[in-house]
Design an enzyme around this catalytic site. Structure first.
Site, PDB file in Angstrom:
ATOM      1  N   PHE A 176      51.357  42.056  61.716  1.00 31.29           N
ATOM      2  CA  PHE A 176      50.591  42.629  62.690  1.00 31.29           C
ATOM      3  C   PHE A 176      50.860  42.026  63.887  1.00 31.29           C
ATOM      4  CE2 PHE A 176      46.831  43.224  65.386  1.00 31.29           C
ATOM      5  CZ  PHE A 176      46.864  44.775  65.533  1.00 31.29           C
ATOM      6  N   SER A 183      49.971  37.677  55.644  1.00 26.68           N
ATOM      7  CA  SER A 183      48.829  38.372  56.650  1.00 26.68           C
ATOM      8  C   SER A 183      48.503  38.902  56.463  1.00 26.68           C
ATOM      9  CB  SER A 183      49.761  37.935  58.347  1.00 26.68           C
ATOM     10  OG  SER A 183      48.365  38.428  59.389  1.00 26.68           O
ATOM     11  N   MET A 184      49.313  40.645  58.087  1.00 25.83           N
ATOM     12  CA  MET A 184      48.218  42.110  57.076  1.00 25.83           C
ATOM     13  C   MET A 184      49.549  42.267  56.716  1.00 25.83           C
ATOM     14  SD  MET A 184      49.299  45.126  59.742  1.00 25.83           S
ATOM     15  CE  MET A 184      50.382  45.380  59.906  1.00 25.83           C
ATOM     16  N   ASP A 234      45.314  27.234  59.297  1.00 22.95           N
ATOM     17  CA  ASP A 234      45.755  28.323  60.049  1.00 22.95           C
ATOM     18  C   ASP A 234      45.165  28.861  61.116  1.00 22.95           C
ATOM     19  OD1 ASP A 234      46.134  31.249  60.111  1.00 22.95           O
ATOM     20  OD2 ASP A 234      46.014  31.424  58.110  1.00 22.95           O
ATOM     21  N   HIS A 244      49.693  29.744  60.646  1.00 27.84           N
ATOM     22  CA  HIS A 244      50.145  31.000  60.159  1.00 27.84           C
ATOM     23  C   HIS A 244      50.681  30.983  59.570  1.00 27.84           C
ATOM     24  CE1 HIS A 244      48.078  35.030  59.162  1.00 27.84           C
ATOM     25  NE2 HIS A 244      49.154  35.411  59.975  1.00 27.84           N
TER      26      HIS A 244
END
Length: 259
Positions: free
Chosen positions: A25, A93-94, A194, A224
């Site tokens: 994202f 992530s996303m 993270d 992250h």
């Protein structure tokens, strides 16, 4: 708007095993480019698309939502399935959430799933404020470049468009109900430190999926954006070994020219 230098999509025509990589994202393919190139060098067919509204300016992202982002990776997966005998999906992530939804929806069309610091929730007070706040405030501070390695940087927006964040929250809620449909072998790698996605997200995903072949790896040295961090090589090697175990032809087909 022109795509930012380095944020371009990436594709490589390799062998009969393919992998679709999904970025995060407000990020871009730049965050996964080394991963894509590593797998391309080992003979895989690789697709790393640029999600709509990403890789240009945050104002463009205001006009997009989760349906646009998912439609792009769904289209790329269908193209890979026409080209390859076995296809894996992976994401950061996303992008990990998008990969999991592809697995839930495509069933046997996906051979396995690799996710790095996968997101499952919009956390904090912002999660509750988003439905109203997005009508009052356009953006909040960006989340890009949570990286421990000195000198490494993620090419992502410095602002988060709140309309897009609200759509992301809707997507996570939808996906949570679909996670039991994920039955494929799963490799989940998550960072010990993270600052964007808490460990609770990975724990929840593992508790919700129906996969029986599950491998969890803790990345001790990275934040992250681990694909650009100290543990990047481990991610590349672990994911290649995972795919090689499920599709033994991985790494034995030679390479083709990179396009």
């Amino acid at each position: 708007m022109p795509v930012l230098p380095g944020a371009e999509p990436y594709r490589h025509e390799g062998g009969e095993v393919g992998v679709l990589l999904c970025h995060g994202f407000t990020g871009s393919p730049q965050s996964l480019r080394p991963w894509a190139e590593h797998h391309a060098a080992h003979g895989l067919t690789v697709s790393l698309p640029l999600l709509p509204g990403h890789g240009t300016r945050w104002e463009d992202m205001q006009l997009t939502g989760w349906q646009d982002w998912y439609a792009e990776v769904d289209r790329e997966l269908r193209l890979l399935r026409e080209r390859c005998a076995r296809v894996f999906v992976a994401g950061l992530s996303m992008g990990g959430a998008l990969a999991l939804r592809l697995a839930a929806k495509h069933g046997e069309g996906v051979a396995g799933v690799v996710v790095v610091n996968p997101a499952n929730r919009v956390h904090g007070l912002s999660a509750y404020a988003l439905p109203v706040a997005r009508h009052l405030v356009r953006t909040r501070k960006g989340i890009a470049s949570d990286i421990a390695k000195p000198g490494a940087a993620e090419l992502g927006y410095d602002r988060v468009p709140l309309h897009a964040a609200h759509s992301l929250r809707t997507f996570f809620r939808l996906l949570d109900g679909e996670l039991p449909q994920v039955t494929q072998p799963l490799l989940l790698l998550h960072s010990a430190r993270d600052h964007v996605v808490p460990p609770a997200d990975s724990a929840r995903l593992l508790s919700r999926v129906s996969s029986r072949d599950v491998t969890e790896v803790v990345l001790e040295q990275s934040h992250h954006v681990a694909t650009l961090d100290f543990d990047a090589d481990r991610i590349f090697e672990e994911s290649l070994a995972f795919m090689g175990r499920l599709a033994p032809s991985v790494g034995k087909e030679g390479t083709a020219s990179v396009g």
